[in-house]
Motif scaffolding. Sequence first.
Motif, PDB file in Angstrom:
ATOM      1  N   GLN A 109       0.838  -1.206   0.000  1.00 42.95           N
ATOM      2  CA  GLN A 109       0.000   0.000   0.000  1.00 42.95           C
ATOM      3  C   GLN A 109       0.873   1.255   0.000  1.00 42.95           C
ATOM      4  O   GLN A 109       0.546   2.260  -0.638  1.00 42.95           O
ATOM      5  CB  GLN A 109      -0.921   0.006   1.232  1.00 42.95           C
ATOM      6  CG  GLN A 109      -1.974  -1.096   1.219  1.00 42.95           C
ATOM      7  CD  GLN A 109      -3.171  -0.776   0.354  1.00 42.95           C
ATOM      8  OE1 GLN A 109      -3.240   0.279  -0.252  1.00 42.95           O
ATOM      9  NE2 GLN A 109      -4.124  -1.706   0.274  1.00 42.95           N
ATOM     10  N   LYS A 110       1.995   1.181   0.692  1.00 49.29           N
ATOM     11  CA  LYS A 110       2.894   2.350   0.750  1.00 49.29           C
ATOM     12  C   LYS A 110       3.636   2.540  -0.580  1.00 49.29           C
ATOM     13  O   LYS A 110       3.925   3.679  -0.971  1.00 49.29           O
ATOM     14  CB  LYS A 110       3.850   2.220   1.933  1.00 49.29           C
ATOM     15  CG  LYS A 110       3.078   2.374   3.259  1.00 49.29           C
ATOM     16  CD  LYS A 110       3.941   2.370   4.488  1.00 49.29           C
ATOM     17  CE  LYS A 110       3.052   2.617   5.722  1.00 49.29           C
ATOM     18  NZ  LYS A 110       3.801   2.628   6.991  1.00 49.29           N
ATOM     19  N   LEU A 111       3.892   1.423  -1.274  1.00 48.90           N
ATOM     20  CA  LEU A 111       4.492   1.545  -2.611  1.00 48.90           C
ATOM     21  C   LEU A 111       3.530   2.285  -3.543  1.00 48.90           C
ATOM     22  O   LEU A 111       3.955   3.081  -4.387  1.00 48.90           O
ATOM     23  CB  LEU A 111       4.780   0.155  -3.208  1.00 48.90           C
ATOM     24  CG  LEU A 111       5.818  -0.745  -2.530  1.00 48.90           C
ATOM     25  CD1 LEU A 111       6.057  -1.994  -3.370  1.00 48.90           C
ATOM     26  CD2 LEU A 111       7.139  -0.015  -2.300  1.00 48.90           C
ATOM     27  N   ALA A 112       2.233   1.999  -3.378  1.00 49.71           N
ATOM     28  CA  ALA A 112       1.229   2.615  -4.244  1.00 49.71           C
ATOM     29  C   ALA A 112       1.120   4.122  -4.021  1.00 49.71           C
ATOM     30  O   ALA A 112       0.549   4.842  -4.851  1.00 49.71           O
ATOM     31  CB  ALA A 112      -0.135   1.942  -4.005  1.00 49.71           C
ATOM     32  N   GLY A 113       1.690   4.602  -2.912  1.00 50.51           N
ATOM     33  CA  GLY A 113       1.609   6.028  -2.590  1.00 50.51           C
ATOM     34  C   GLY A 113       2.562   6.911  -3.377  1.00 50.51           C
ATOM     35  O   GLY A 113       2.401   8.129  -3.419  1.00 50.51           O
ATOM     36  N   LEU A 151      14.914  -5.291  -9.305  1.00 54.30           N
ATOM     37  CA  LEU A 151      13.589  -5.800  -8.910  1.00 54.30           C
ATOM     38  C   LEU A 151      12.445  -4.979  -9.525  1.00 54.30           C
ATOM     39  O   LEU A 151      11.313  -5.031  -9.047  1.00 54.30           O
ATOM     40  CB  LEU A 151      13.465  -5.781  -7.380  1.00 54.30           C
ATOM     41  CG  LEU A 151      14.522  -6.588  -6.607  1.00 54.30           C
ATOM     42  CD1 LEU A 151      14.383  -6.362  -5.120  1.00 54.30           C
ATOM     43  CD2 LEU A 151      14.411  -8.072  -6.928  1.00 54.30           C
ATOM     44  N   ARG A 152      12.754  -4.239 -10.576  1.00 53.24           N
ATOM     45  CA  ARG A 152      11.802  -3.310 -11.199  1.00 53.24           C
ATOM     46  C   ARG A 152      10.447  -3.969 -11.490  1.00 53.24           C
ATOM     47  O   ARG A 152       9.404  -3.467 -11.112  1.00 53.24           O
ATOM     48  CB  ARG A 152      12.415  -2.772 -12.498  1.00 53.24           C
ATOM     49  CG  ARG A 152      11.452  -2.011 -13.402  1.00 53.24           C
ATOM     50  CD  ARG A 152      12.152  -1.632 -14.710  1.00 53.24           C
ATOM     51  NE  ARG A 152      13.157  -0.615 -14.457  1.00 53.24           N
ATOM     52  CZ  ARG A 152      12.934   0.701 -14.461  1.00 53.24           C
ATOM     53  NH1 ARG A 152      11.708   1.153 -14.714  1.00 53.24           N
ATOM     54  NH2 ARG A 152      13.897   1.552 -14.228  1.00 53.24           N
ATOM     55  N   PHE A 153      10.468  -5.114 -12.168  1.00 55.37           N
ATOM     56  CA  PHE A 153       9.208  -5.747 -12.588  1.00 55.37           C
ATOM     57  C   PHE A 153       8.365  -6.139 -11.376  1.00 55.37           C
ATOM     58  O   PHE A 153       7.184  -5.807 -11.288  1.00 55.37           O
ATOM     59  CB  PHE A 153       9.484  -6.990 -13.448  1.00 55.37           C
ATOM     60  CG  PHE A 153       8.238  -7.779 -13.758  1.00 55.37           C
ATOM     61  CD1 PHE A 153       7.394  -7.413 -14.793  1.00 55.37           C
ATOM     62  CD2 PHE A 153       7.889  -8.897 -12.994  1.00 55.37           C
ATOM     63  CE1 PHE A 153       6.231  -8.126 -15.071  1.00 55.37           C
ATOM     64  CE2 PHE A 153       6.731  -9.616 -13.260  1.00 55.37           C
ATOM     65  CZ  PHE A 153       5.904  -9.239 -14.303  1.00 55.37           C
ATOM     66  N   VAL A 154       8.964  -6.848 -10.443  1.00 54.22           N
ATOM     67  CA  VAL A 154       8.183  -7.416  -9.345  1.00 54.22           C
ATOM     68  C   VAL A 154       7.690  -6.339  -8.366  1.00 54.22           C
ATOM     69  O   VAL A 154       6.570  -6.416  -7.851  1.00 54.22           O
ATOM     70  CB  VAL A 154       8.965  -8.548  -8.639  1.00 54.22           C
ATOM     71  CG1 VAL A 154      10.110  -8.016  -7.815  1.00 54.22           C
ATOM     72  CG2 VAL A 154       8.043  -9.388  -7.769  1.00 54.22           C
ATOM     73  N   LEU A 155       8.508  -5.299  -8.138  1.00 55.57           N
ATOM     74  CA  LEU A 155       8.066  -4.217  -7.247  1.00 55.57           C
ATOM     75  C   LEU A 155       6.928  -3.409  -7.883  1.00 55.57           C
ATOM     76  O   LEU A 155       5.970  -3.030  -7.208  1.00 55.57           O
ATOM     77  CB  LEU A 155       9.248  -3.303  -6.894  1.00 55.57           C
ATOM     78  CG  LEU A 155      10.299  -3.898  -5.942  1.00 55.57           C
ATOM     79  CD1 LEU A 155      11.471  -2.935  -5.777  1.00 55.57           C
ATOM     80  CD2 LEU A 155       9.701  -4.237  -4.575  1.00 55.57           C
ATOM     81  N   THR A 156       7.037  -3.177  -9.183  1.00 61.34           N
ATOM     82  CA  THR A 156       5.971  -2.451  -9.889  1.00 61.34           C
ATOM     83  C   THR A 156       4.687  -3.274  -9.891  1.00 61.34           C
ATOM     84  O   THR A 156       3.584  -2.747  -9.720  1.00 61.34           O
ATOM     85  CB  THR A 156       6.408  -2.119 -11.328  1.00 61.34           C
ATOM     86  OG1 THR A 156       7.591  -1.302 -11.265  1.00 61.34           O
ATOM     87  CG2 THR A 156       5.329  -1.371 -12.087  1.00 61.34           C
ATOM     88  N   GLU A 157       4.838  -4.590 -10.067  1.00 54.09           N
ATOM     89  CA  GLU A 157       3.686  -5.490 -10.031  1.00 54.09           C
ATOM     90  C   GLU A 157       2.984  -5.419  -8.661  1.00 54.09           C
ATOM     91  O   GLU A 157       1.762  -5.327  -8.584  1.00 54.09           O
ATOM     92  CB  GLU A 157       4.166  -6.927 -10.304  1.00 54.09           C
ATOM     93  CG  GLU A 157       3.091  -7.989 -10.272  1.00 54.09           C
ATOM     94  CD  GLU A 157       3.678  -9.382 -10.462  1.00 54.09           C
ATOM     95  OE1 GLU A 157       3.285 -10.063 -11.420  1.00 54.09           O
ATOM     96  OE2 GLU A 157       4.527  -9.805  -9.640  1.00 54.09           O
ATOM     97  N   ARG A 158       3.764  -5.428  -7.590  1.00 55.89           N
ATOM     98  CA  ARG A 158       3.198  -5.347  -6.233  1.00 55.89           C
ATOM     99  C   ARG A 158       2.458  -4.018  -6.047  1.00 55.89           C
ATOM    100  O   ARG A 158       1.373  -3.968  -5.476  1.00 55.89           O
ATOM    101  CB  ARG A 158       4.293  -5.483  -5.178  1.00 55.89           C
ATOM    102  CG  ARG A 158       5.049  -6.800  -5.192  1.00 55.89           C
ATOM    103  CD  ARG A 158       5.826  -7.012  -3.902  1.00 55.89           C
ATOM    104  NE  ARG A 158       4.894  -7.335  -2.826  1.00 55.89           N
ATOM    105  CZ  ARG A 158       4.493  -8.579  -2.532  1.00 55.89           C
ATOM    106  NH1 ARG A 158       4.952  -9.603  -3.218  1.00 55.89           N
ATOM    107  NH2 ARG A 158       3.637  -8.792  -1.559  1.00 55.89           N
ATOM    108  N   ARG A 159       3.046  -2.969  -6.535  1.00 60.34           N
ATOM    109  CA  ARG A 159       2.455  -1.624  -6.415  1.00 60.34           C
ATOM    110  C   ARG A 159       1.126  -1.535  -7.173  1.00 60.34           C
ATOM    111  O   ARG A 159       0.146  -1.003  -6.662  1.00 60.34           O
ATOM    112  CB  ARG A 159       3.497  -0.639  -6.954  1.00 60.34           C
ATOM    113  CG  ARG A 159       3.058   0.765  -7.232  1.00 60.34           C
ATOM    114  CD  ARG A 159       4.269   1.508  -7.790  1.00 60.34           C
ATOM    115  NE  ARG A 159       3.869   2.569  -8.708  1.00 60.34           N
ATOM    116  CZ  ARG A 159       3.496   3.779  -8.342  1.00 60.34           C
ATOM    117  NH1 ARG A 159       3.475   4.107  -7.070  1.00 60.34           N
ATOM    118  NH2 ARG A 159       3.161   4.691  -9.250  1.00 60.34           N
TER     119      ARG A 159
END
Length: 593
Positions: A115-119, A137-145
Amino acid sequence: MMTKRYSEVWDLEVFFQGGSESPEFASHLQSAQEAISSFKKEVGNWNPNDQVSEGNRLASLVEMFDGAAKKVRQAGAFVSCLQAQDTEDKKAGQLRAAVTELSASLQTALTVFDQKLAGFSTEVWDELLQSGLLNELRFVLTERRERAAERLSEQEESAINALSVDGYHGWGQMYDLLVSSTKINYKEGSLSVGQAANKLSDADRNVRKEIFTEWEKAWGEKEDFYSKTLNHLAGFRLNVYKLRGWEDVLKEPLDINRMQKETLDAMWQVISENKEPFVQFLNRKAKLLGLEKLSWFDLDAPIGTAESKMSYQQGADFIVDNFGQFGKEMADFAKMAFENKWIEAEDRPGKAPGGFHTFFPESSQSRIFMTYSGTPSNVSTLAHELGHGFHTYAMRDLHLLNRNYAMNVAETASTFAEMIVSDASLKNSKSKEEKLSLLEDKIQRSVALLMNIHARFLFETKFYEKRKQGLVNAETLNELMKDAQTEAYGGALEEYHPLFWASKLHFYITGVPFYNFPYTFGYLFSLGIYAMAQEEGQGYEEKYIALLKDSASMTVEELAQKHLNVDLTKRDFWEKAVRMCVEDVEEFLALTE
């Protein structure tokens, strides 16, 4: 060439001494809890401002997650092994509950983290990912966001995770308990479900029929318990989906598998239009067995009298030798697994049914579970699970977040390994009869993946639609399953397995909904890779490992475009892959004219 004798029993003591009573493991669970608490606290205290300077803090939190997740997965792998090797191990069942709580606790912390990544604004986010660990980790972090943006608030998602421990996952554990107490009566004693399943491939039809009758009876005696369990699992999912505003029950499984609906639709459409050759195969097999039509318990029956059994040692040597024909790294990995007792294969009472591969991330070791009785199918299963092991081995140097490959590509490496071994078996056959037996075993995998799995998908799709209206009783579940099997097998069988929904673990796995179509995807996807490997020869191993390394950091459509230069949303790829399966059938029909 014979090597040193391999053990058929795995070594778990290297991880934690003392099995389910291990003080070391109890201590590990405590340290996992502490790691999760620390991560949860740091995430809770993190109030990111929309600045690029937050990059260092984010990287630090990612590393904390890495440490906690490895501990939880190490624990989960150990408990899975304990439960599989001895279904009577009650303490292991208690430990499973403890690990489930740890997983849910970590998931709750991750929900807050996501949720904080989405901020972050898009501009700052793109800049954050320019270098170092975050870029890796660009792909996976963006996916989580992006997924966080599609979910409920932090508090609501945390509540769902907390409630799932005793609700959702609790029902999954209820299934494990029911299966552990299910015994199949046979002759003077009783068999575990794993032992009974092996007898469904017995050459004697009387044995198969008797086992199947008792099999149906055993599941039927508890069908109300199984239907209640299945209904509550589906009900929990559907309520969560409703809260999130997700109307399509396939949204979550497709997201998990990083796959587009167009890809899934194209795959099933091509399969549905190409059932006739497999119906012809089943009809021909019935004729060879002296039957008008096959029944469910005849599907795995051997044809002819060719004795192609292999001892465990022979099976192991055969796999290592033929992996070596493809590439050195794959052969070396398999040899290491056999030599270091990574495999539990002994045929004994009390084991769980089926086979699996699991990975211990803190130890960088795999473990493989199965019950080996020497059939060609057993050798294939062993190769299949070693394929899973090689996949994790190929990714051993990547960050944990870049190793979370989805189930559909997970089945790619395993099926690829299986293909190497089954083709080698065919080439090495010493007579027409042995070749027929091995070819039939190879086609059985196509039947399983294109018909059996299709039946599971059809059943589950229709079950979820009915479940939206209310509880679905056991009688209706039996009807739905029989209808799905009749459609998927093209009406080729005389007797079906209506209670398959109760006997199949895959319908009760809480980690992944719709635990079916990824198998078929992986099978056909691996055929495309296998065709390319055959064209290029031994030098292809390096390219194959590159594909496996990318398998957790892009969508399957991107993976196929980059490494195979194909578009998975179009029919062409799937038609070529299914065609390879049909060619085996055509050869079989020609040999049995």
